[in-house]
Enzyme design. Structure first.
Site: not given
Ligand code: SIN
Length: 285
Positions: A107, A261, A105, A276
């Site tokens: 983000d 990723h 995917h 994150r």
């Protein structure tokens, strides 16, 4: 882009020919000089994901580094770090089965203005396992046939968070343990070009992904599926990828418009704790 021979403050070691480079000579907890920032920016544009080792970052220092690149996107689905809404926690506990990001995917493609990049900092990682794979969407696009490129050019696709974070998954393990919540926020879908011109590099990249793209605009889900599945398989050809093995203190800063990723979920019984921060992007065309 700069001539990499002119880098004076960073050392760069590519980890695959396709994508990804480790950057040495930098302490992210300190305020970086303009020269260091320019060189890191060049490496980020050139290699699409850059890695730093042996960092020790407080949440404030992580935020300060992120803010040098732009505004921070406050994640509306991940549990934030206590007292730091800008820092999302990406955690898998020893007794948990599912992980976050365990499929290819990019983000926030479900946002109207998708994220520029994400900066992931490893606090605790298993001795072995829990690697993250990245794939170059420049190479995925460039290696398509002229016929396929012509068909994709001008196509748009719908991206959604509903089936990943929405009410339909409200009872599954993710939401029960509190790592992912706020199903009420998963209401908006976004329409983006299937082939984008990258806002920073001007290169064309494939911009659909397995987690969040649901269909081509004007096509049904069923009609879209075969072509999307072809693109997902094509986009993960090993020669487009790199694999990063984390250590505590490692940082990855990836470009969400140029890469996919995949967080490996191969470390059951062990804890993995990451912080994150996601950076706001620009409208895609
Ligand atoms: C993510 O998809 O943002 C998480 C990646 C990872 O944990 O390696």
């Amino acid at each position: 882009m700069m001539d990499i021979a002119t880098y004076s403050e960073i050392e760069v070691r590519r980890i695959s020919t396709a994508v990804g480079a480790e950057i040495g000579g930098i302490d992210l907890s300190r305020e970086l000089s303009e020269t260091a920032m320019r060189e890191i920016d060049d490496a980020y544009r050139r290699y699409s994901v850059i890695f730093f080792r042996d960092q020790a970052l407080t949440p404030e220092q992580h935020i300060a580094f992120a803010e040098r690149w732009g505004s921070i996107n406050i994640n509306r689905f991940f549990k934030p770090l206590d007292g730091y809404p800008m820092v999302a926690q990406v955690i898998k506990e020893p007794d948990q089965k599912d992980n976050i990001g365990g499929d290819w995917h990019t983000d926030h493609s479900y946002d109207q203005v998708p994220a520029m990049g994400s900066i992931l900092y490893a606090l605790e990682v298993p001795e072995v396992g829990g690697d993250t794979l990245f794939s170059s969407m420049y190479l995925a696009y460039e290696s398509l046939s002229d016929g396929m490129k012509a068909m994709l050019q001008g196509l748009k696709a719908w991206h959604s968070s509903r089936h990943v974070f929405g009410a339909s998954i409200a009872d599954d393990e993710y939401t029960k343990d509190g790592r992912i919540g706020n199903a009420d926020n998963a209401t908006q879908d976004a329409l983006h070009p299937v082939v984008i011109t990258h806002p920073l590099t001007g290169r064309k990249a494939l911009y659909v992904n397995k987690d969040f793209t649901v269909r081509f605009d004007g096509w049904t889900v069923e009609e879209s599926k075969p072509l999307l599945e072809y693109l997902y398989a094509h986009g993960t050809r090993p020669e487009f990828t790199c694999r990063f093995q984390w250590r505590p203190g490692s940082v990855a800063f990836w470009d969400n418009r140029a890469t996919w990723h995949y967080a490996m979920n191969d470390y059951h019984g062990h804890r993995r704790i990451m912080h994150r921060i996601t950076l706001e992007g620009a409208a895609l065309s």
